[in-house]
Design an enzyme around this catalytic site. Structure first.
Site, PDB file in Angstrom:
ATOM      1  N   ARG A  50       0.136  -7.965 -12.805  1.00 27.75           N
ATOM      2  CA  ARG A  50       0.051  -8.333 -11.370  1.00 27.75           C
ATOM      3  C   ARG A  50       1.350  -8.075 -10.619  1.00 27.75           C
ATOM      4  O   ARG A  50       1.621  -8.685  -9.600  1.00 27.75           O
ATOM      5  CB  ARG A  50      -0.358  -9.793 -11.184  1.00 27.75           C
ATOM      6  CG  ARG A  50      -1.704 -10.098 -11.750  1.00 27.75           C
ATOM      7  CD  ARG A  50      -2.285 -11.374 -11.198  1.00 27.75           C
ATOM      8  NE  ARG A  50      -3.573 -11.608 -11.823  1.00 27.75           N
ATOM      9  CZ  ARG A  50      -3.723 -12.219 -12.990  1.00 27.75           C
ATOM     10  NH1 ARG A  50      -2.684 -12.704 -13.614  1.00 27.75           N
ATOM     11  NH2 ARG A  50      -4.913 -12.355 -13.501  1.00 27.75           N
ATOM     12  N   HIS A  98       0.505  14.027  12.448  1.00 29.74           N
ATOM     13  CA  HIS A  98      -0.259  13.883  11.213  1.00 29.74           C
ATOM     14  C   HIS A  98      -1.777  13.962  11.416  1.00 29.74           C
ATOM     15  O   HIS A  98      -2.505  14.151  10.440  1.00 29.74           O
ATOM     16  CB  HIS A  98       0.106  12.577  10.505  1.00 29.74           C
ATOM     17  CG  HIS A  98       1.416  12.663   9.770  1.00 29.74           C
ATOM     18  ND1 HIS A  98       2.613  12.888  10.408  1.00 29.74           N
ATOM     19  CD2 HIS A  98       1.713  12.587   8.438  1.00 29.74           C
ATOM     20  CE1 HIS A  98       3.588  12.917   9.500  1.00 29.74           C
ATOM     21  NE2 HIS A  98       3.063  12.746   8.299  1.00 29.74           N
ATOM     22  N   HIS A 111      -3.017  16.728   9.261  1.00 27.11           N
ATOM     23  CA  HIS A 111      -3.891  16.419   8.138  1.00 27.11           C
ATOM     24  C   HIS A 111      -5.108  17.350   8.130  1.00 27.11           C
ATOM     25  O   HIS A 111      -5.527  17.856   7.091  1.00 27.11           O
ATOM     26  CB  HIS A 111      -4.326  14.951   8.275  1.00 27.11           C
ATOM     27  CG  HIS A 111      -4.804  14.345   7.009  1.00 27.11           C
ATOM     28  ND1 HIS A 111      -5.483  13.161   6.952  1.00 27.11           N
ATOM     29  CD2 HIS A 111      -4.697  14.785   5.739  1.00 27.11           C
ATOM     30  CE1 HIS A 111      -5.788  12.901   5.699  1.00 27.11           C
ATOM     31  NE2 HIS A 111      -5.319  13.862   4.940  1.00 27.11           N
TER      32      HIS A 111
HETATM   33 ZN    ZN Z   1       4.075  12.768   6.428  1.00 30.14          ZN
END
Ligand code: ZN
Ligand code: ADP
Length: 361
Positions: free
Chosen positions: A120, A245, A249
């Site tokens: 954990r 982005h 992307h």
């Molecule tokens: Zn980046």
């Protein structure tokens, strides 16, 4: 040398920027980091810097074992995370022991993820050796692995116990990898710092290396301030880091594997600043200025040949899109952006096509 404190209440930590690997032991002072260190690195980085790190850790009296990855994104998967936690167990690592990563974003995303789930959560220390990892992955606490369906689909927010940056490690980094980091540094300039932007504008690419320490420190400071205000991406403040982005992307996926992340973000910044201009958020020279800086650092800046229809498909079905509407970060001026600007994917792509026509002489 600079110690940058990231203040996140009980998850606060220090980024040691500009130290030498051989002094790494200093960061491990005190009992907090246990008796054992598992060093996770890849087979390119280990021969270059592994020994220096192992020696520095051994000098603190700790036991050190290592795990080697094959270089590249393919190793950032669940199976590898499983192997790493098993390796921790085999070496009888306990709650207070430390998983240390040495390498780029692959090592730190994967290692941070394994450290966050083993027992954990055990101590996690990151030693980033790529420019991209130094300016980006080292701050923010995002860890994760890829699934065949997409990148970073499984992961956790898990802050390191410390980050240790030796600028000298960039000396062996291939040029294309340096440029990935340069793209993100230009991004920090556009979203928050005229100083960074002007430095990138006025320094020829061949001379940028000697400015990297200052550029890294300032970039890390910008990201730190944003992350401190929105650690878990809940208030929307962190969104400014997505400049370049959204389009980026889409380019990255539509053209996979032609452009790496930094190259895609470079194109993304050009595309998104064009949208900003066309939607009346900024003057034309803001767009042309960004395009010029991107090109100056020999990053891709032209959309000629970019598969905009494929990008549209991707944007429409992206998990972040709502009914084909996408949130963009738009530039108002260098150093100032506006987040949460909603544009229909079709309209964004229509404008990008217009940009391609405009580009033709
Ligand atoms: Zn980046
Ligand atoms: P990132 O996601 O930060 O770009 P990766 O972990 O994919 O990083 O690393 C990119 C490539 O650079 C890998 O092939 C890695 O082995 C190599 N690499 C990382 N750091 C260095 C360095 N300092 N010198 C030489 N090669 C490096």
């Amino acid at each position: 040398m600079k110690n940058i404190r990231v203040r996140l209440e009980e998850n606060s930590y220090i980024i040691y920027a500009g130290y030498l690997l051989k002094k790494l032991g200093g960061a491990l002072e005190g009992k907090r980091y246990g008796k054992k260190v598992l060093l996770l690195t890849d087979s390119n980085v280990f021969p270059l810097y592994g020994r220096a790190v192992e020696k520095a850790v051994a000098e603190t009296g700790r036991e050190i074992v290592h795990a080697l990855l094959k270089p590249g994104e393919a190793e950032k998967n669940f199976k590898k995370a499983h192997e790493i936690v098993e390796w921790c167990a085999k070496n009888r690592m306990g709650r207070d022991d430390t998983l240390m990563t040495l390498g780029g974003g692959v090592a730190s995303d994967l290692g941070g993820f394994a450290a966050s789930i083993y027992m954990r959560g055990i101590n996690f220390a990151a030693v980033p050796t790529t420019l991209l990892a130094q300016v980006d992955a080292s701050v923010g606490g995002k860890t994760g692995v890829n699934l065949p369906f997409g990148k970073n689909l499984v992961g956790s927010f898990y802050q390191p116990s410390f980050v240790y940056i030796d600028f000298k490690t960039l000396g062996t980094l291939p040029e294309r990898e340096i440029k990935q980091g340069i793209a993100e540094i230009i991004k920090y300039g556009v979203i928050k710092s005229r100083n960074i932007f002007n430095m990138m504008k006025n320094t020829p690419p061949g001379r940028i290396k000697k400015h990297l320490p200052a550029l890294i420190e300032e970039s890390v400071m910008i990201k730190k301030v944003v992350v401190e205000k929105d650690e878990k991406e809940r208030t929307g403040l962190r969104e400014i880091l997505n400049f370049g982005h959204t389009v980026g992307h889409a380019v990255e996926i539509a053209h996979f594997p032609q452009f790496n992340h930094g190259e895609s973000v470079a194109l993304g910044m050009v595309g998104e600043s064009y949208l900003s201009w066309k939607l009346g958020m900024c003057k034309k020279d803001v767009y042309s200025g960004i395009k010029e800086v991107v090109g100056k650092h020999r990053l891709p800046f032209s959309f000629a040949g970019i598969k905009t229809d494929k990008m549209l498909d991707f944007m429409k079905y992206d998990k972040k899109a709502r009914q084909g509407n996408i949130r963009f970060v738009m530039v108002k001026n260098i150093g100032t952006v506006k987040t949460g600007v909603v544009i229909k994917a079709e309209d964004a792509v229509k404008l990008l096509k217009e940009m391609i026509r405009d580009e033709k002489p």
